[in-house]
Design a protein around this motif. Structure first.
Motif, short mmCIF file in Angstrom:
data_model
loop_
_atom_site.label_atom_id
_atom_site.label_comp_id
_atom_site.label_asym_id
_atom_site.label_seq_id
_atom_site.Cartn_x
_atom_site.Cartn_y
_atom_site.Cartn_z
N GLY A 112 -45.63 69.55 12.46
CA GLY A 112 -46.75 69.51 11.54
C GLY A 112 -47.72 70.66 11.71
N LYS A 113 -48.03 71.03 12.94
CA LYS A 113 -49.00 72.10 13.16
C LYS A 113 -48.49 73.44 12.63
N ASP A 114 -47.22 73.72 12.89
CA ASP A 114 -46.63 74.97 12.39
C ASP A 114 -46.62 74.97 10.86
N ILE A 134 -41.58 71.11 0.74
CA ILE A 134 -40.80 69.90 1.01
C ILE A 134 -41.21 69.44 2.40
N LEU A 135 -41.84 68.27 2.49
CA LEU A 135 -42.53 67.86 3.71
C LEU A 135 -42.03 66.50 4.20
N ASP A 136 -41.50 66.46 5.43
CA ASP A 136 -41.04 65.20 6.00
C ASP A 136 -42.23 64.37 6.47
N LEU A 137 -42.11 63.06 6.35
CA LEU A 137 -43.19 62.17 6.76
C LEU A 137 -43.35 62.12 8.28
N MET A 138 -42.23 61.96 8.99
CA MET A 138 -42.28 61.81 10.45
C MET A 138 -42.06 63.15 11.12
N LEU A 139 -43.13 63.71 11.68
CA LEU A 139 -43.07 65.02 12.32
C LEU A 139 -43.75 64.98 13.68
N PRO A 140 -43.30 65.82 14.63
CA PRO A 140 -44.04 65.95 15.89
C PRO A 140 -45.33 66.75 15.69
N GLU A 141 -46.24 66.63 16.64
CA GLU A 141 -47.52 67.34 16.66
C GLU A 141 -48.52 66.77 15.65
N MET A 142 -48.11 66.63 14.39
CA MET A 142 -48.98 66.13 13.33
C MET A 142 -48.08 65.57 12.25
N ASP A 143 -48.31 64.31 11.83
CA ASP A 143 -47.37 63.72 10.87
C ASP A 143 -47.56 64.29 9.47
#
Length: 231
Positions: free
Chosen positions: A35-37, A51-60
């Protein structure tokens, strides 16, 4: 000019496959795996779609979407591995333009990308008037900005489209099915409550009291319409 798309997902194989497939359709693809990147890239670069996934590391993905919406109206397609309706609707409330539940068909994703980009670009190039004045609203169709009096209102892309359609057709009642077809630009197989979510969010931003709307009204059992004071 090729459209520039940012793919954000922590599944490396999925990102690799999407990147390859979309590049075959002549899209320019950038990628991020957390998420941060993704947020840093969205702030530093101009994208035509994310295109953005819901479940991400760092920031959802929901937080990323919300922060992007503070400064940009770039179209966002949310990806989720969860099937619950609340997750889908919540994604839309945070400013996403569309969603797909994993696993999805790449052809469906491509169709949605084309539809969103086509409608977004058409609004930029084909609207005859640049500024429309409706009641207290000043709607800049090319800049895609809205103000009420001297106050700017920050709308998502779909909220802007809904307000423009309803305000320029005062008194005309649109069913939720019609709004999905017109605003989303393709046959939508999602929950009709998607429209209700966007209408509610729009009311919260433009009405003095969203529970007693003055402009965007409900025709019970039918749909929604814009009421001008002259009516």
């Amino acid at each position: 000019m090729a459209s520039n798309i940012l793919i954000v997902d922590d599944e490396a194989l999925l990102v690799k496959g999407l990147k390859y497939s979309l590049e075959q359709d002549n899209y320019d693809i950038d990628t991020a795996y957390d998420g941060k990147d993704a947020l840093n890239k969205a702030k530093s670069n101009e994208y035509d779609l994310i295109i953005l996934d819901l479940m991400l590391p760092e920031m959802d993905g929901l937080e990323v979407c919300q922060k992007i919406r503070e400064t940009s109206q770039v179209p966002i397609i949310m990806l989720t591995a969860k099937g619950e309706d609340m997750n889908k609707i919540l994604g839309l409330e945070y400013g996403a333009d569309d969603y797909l539940t994993k696993p999805f068909n790449i052809l469906e994703l491509k169709a949605r990308i084309k539809a969103i980009l086509r409608r977004f670009n058409n609004k930029e190039t084909k609207l005859g008037e640049q500024v429309i004045q409706v009641e207290e609203f000043t709607i800049n169709t090319l800049g895609r900005r809205v103000s009420i009096g001297d106050k700017d209102v920050n709308l998502t892309a779909k909220e802007f489209d809904l307000l423009l359609l309803l305000a320029t057709n005062p008194g005309k009642v649109f069913t939720r099915e019609e709004l999905l077809e017109i605003i989303w630009g393709y046959e939508y197989f999602g929950d009709l409550r998607t429209v209700d979510v966007h209408i509610r969010r729009l009311r919260e931003k433009i009405e003095q009291n969203s529970s007693q709307a003055e402009y965007i009204l409900t025709k019970w059992g039918v749909g929604y319409y814009f009421r001008s004071k002259a009516q």
